[in-house]
Design a protein around this motif. Structure first.
Motif, short mmCIF file in Angstrom:
data_model
loop_
_atom_site.label_atom_id
_atom_site.label_comp_id
_atom_site.label_asym_id
_atom_site.label_seq_id
_atom_site.Cartn_x
_atom_site.Cartn_y
_atom_site.Cartn_z
N GLN A 67 0.83 -1.20 0.00
CA GLN A 67 0.00 0.00 0.00
C GLN A 67 0.87 1.26 0.00
OE1 GLN A 67 -2.70 0.40 3.35
NE2 GLN A 67 -4.23 1.35 2.05
N ARG A 68 1.96 1.26 0.78
CA ARG A 68 2.89 2.41 0.78
C ARG A 68 3.46 2.66 -0.60
NH1 ARG A 68 4.90 0.20 5.50
NH2 ARG A 68 6.68 -0.68 4.36
N ASN A 69 3.63 1.60 -1.36
CA ASN A 69 4.17 1.71 -2.72
C ASN A 69 3.07 1.88 -3.77
OD1 ASN A 69 7.17 1.41 -2.52
ND2 ASN A 69 6.49 -0.30 -1.26
N ASN A 70 1.86 2.09 -3.32
CA ASN A 70 0.71 2.31 -4.20
C ASN A 70 0.45 1.16 -5.17
OD1 ASN A 70 -0.07 4.89 -3.19
ND2 ASN A 70 1.69 5.76 -4.25
N ALA A 71 0.84 -0.04 -4.77
CA ALA A 71 0.63 -1.21 -5.63
C ALA A 71 -0.76 -1.79 -5.47
CB ALA A 71 1.68 -2.28 -5.34
N VAL A 72 -1.35 -1.62 -4.28
CA VAL A 72 -2.65 -2.22 -4.00
C VAL A 72 -3.61 -1.16 -3.47
CG1 VAL A 72 -1.69 -4.51 -3.51
CG2 VAL A 72 -2.00 -2.87 -1.64
N THR A 83 -12.29 -6.54 4.64
CA THR A 83 -11.43 -5.77 3.75
C THR A 83 -11.01 -6.68 2.61
OG1 THR A 83 -10.57 -4.47 5.59
CG2 THR A 83 -9.20 -4.58 3.60
N HIS A 84 -10.99 -6.14 1.42
CA HIS A 84 -10.48 -6.86 0.25
C HIS A 84 -9.46 -5.97 -0.43
CE1 HIS A 84 -14.04 -9.31 0.94
NE2 HIS A 84 -13.49 -10.22 0.14
N TRP A 85 -8.49 -6.60 -1.06
CA TRP A 85 -7.42 -5.89 -1.74
C TRP A 85 -7.35 -6.32 -3.19
CZ3 TRP A 85 -4.87 -2.21 0.93
CH2 TRP A 85 -4.93 -2.26 2.32
N ARG A 86 -6.89 -5.39 -4.02
CA ARG A 86 -6.63 -5.72 -5.42
C ARG A 86 -5.43 -4.91 -5.87
NH1 ARG A 86 -11.15 -2.46 -9.02
NH2 ARG A 86 -10.45 -0.38 -8.40
N LEU A 87 -4.85 -5.35 -6.97
CA LEU A 87 -3.78 -4.59 -7.60
C LEU A 87 -4.40 -3.27 -8.06
CD1 LEU A 87 -0.82 -4.74 -8.52
CD2 LEU A 87 -1.68 -5.58 -10.69
N ARG A 88 -3.74 -2.16 -7.76
CA ARG A 88 -4.30 -0.85 -8.10
C ARG A 88 -4.18 -0.60 -9.59
NH1 ARG A 88 -2.66 3.89 -9.02
NH2 ARG A 88 -0.50 3.54 -8.42
#
Length: 155
Positions: A67-72, A83-88
């Motif tokens: 998340q810090r690297n804005n990847a997700v 909570t769900h995550w995806r590639l940004r």
């Protein structure tokens, strides 16, 4: 892991090893690899932990890094309170912009070094001049990538 091991799991492991080869932690790389190939494209921390055979704590730490690297990014899934995550979306193009920024920072560092060596003979300054030339070239190329990317996608 849920069910049997698949080529998708192997791929996630390969991306983890790729990350590790650059001195980065393996688990964020595995998660990134999984998010590139998983279905659905969004995953809860529980799903990530189960699919990759890692702890929830490891998933949490890895997601903070990604998340810090804005990847997700977090996404809302109808009917779920998790909570769900995806590639940004757009992450890859942003990587080029970040590389351009890093190159510009290196140019400043090289210029600072050249200031330090202002009175030095040309052969002493050459290493820094070469670094500045290379990073100027790289910055210009990375900054041009966005235009080239959109032109390529139109074809």
């Amino acid at each position: 892991m849920s069910g049997e091991r698949t080529a998708r799991h192997d791929y996630a492991d390969e991306i983890g090893a790729y990350f590790e080869g650059f001195g980065l932690p393996r688990i964020p790389g595995r998660i990134l690899g999984w998010l590139l190939v998983c279905e659905p494209p969004h995953q809860s921390p529980e799903q990530l932990a189960e699919e990759l055979g890692v702890s929830r704590g490891s998933v949490s730490m890895a997601m903070r890094m990604l998340q810090r690297n804005n990847a997700v990014e977090r996404v809302t899934v109808p009917g779920s309170r998790r909570t769900h995550w995806r590639l940004r979306p757009g992450f890859w193009l942003d990587e080029a912009a970040e590389k351009a920024k890093q190159a510009r920072e290196w140019i400043k560092q090289a210029e600072r070094g050249l200031d330090v060596l202002a009175d030095a003979p040309p052969e002493s300054r050459r290493r820094l001049e070469e670094a500045k030339e290379m990073y100027t070239f790289l910055a210009e190329q990375y900054e041009h990538i966005e235009t080239l990317w959109y032109e390529q996608r139109k074809k």
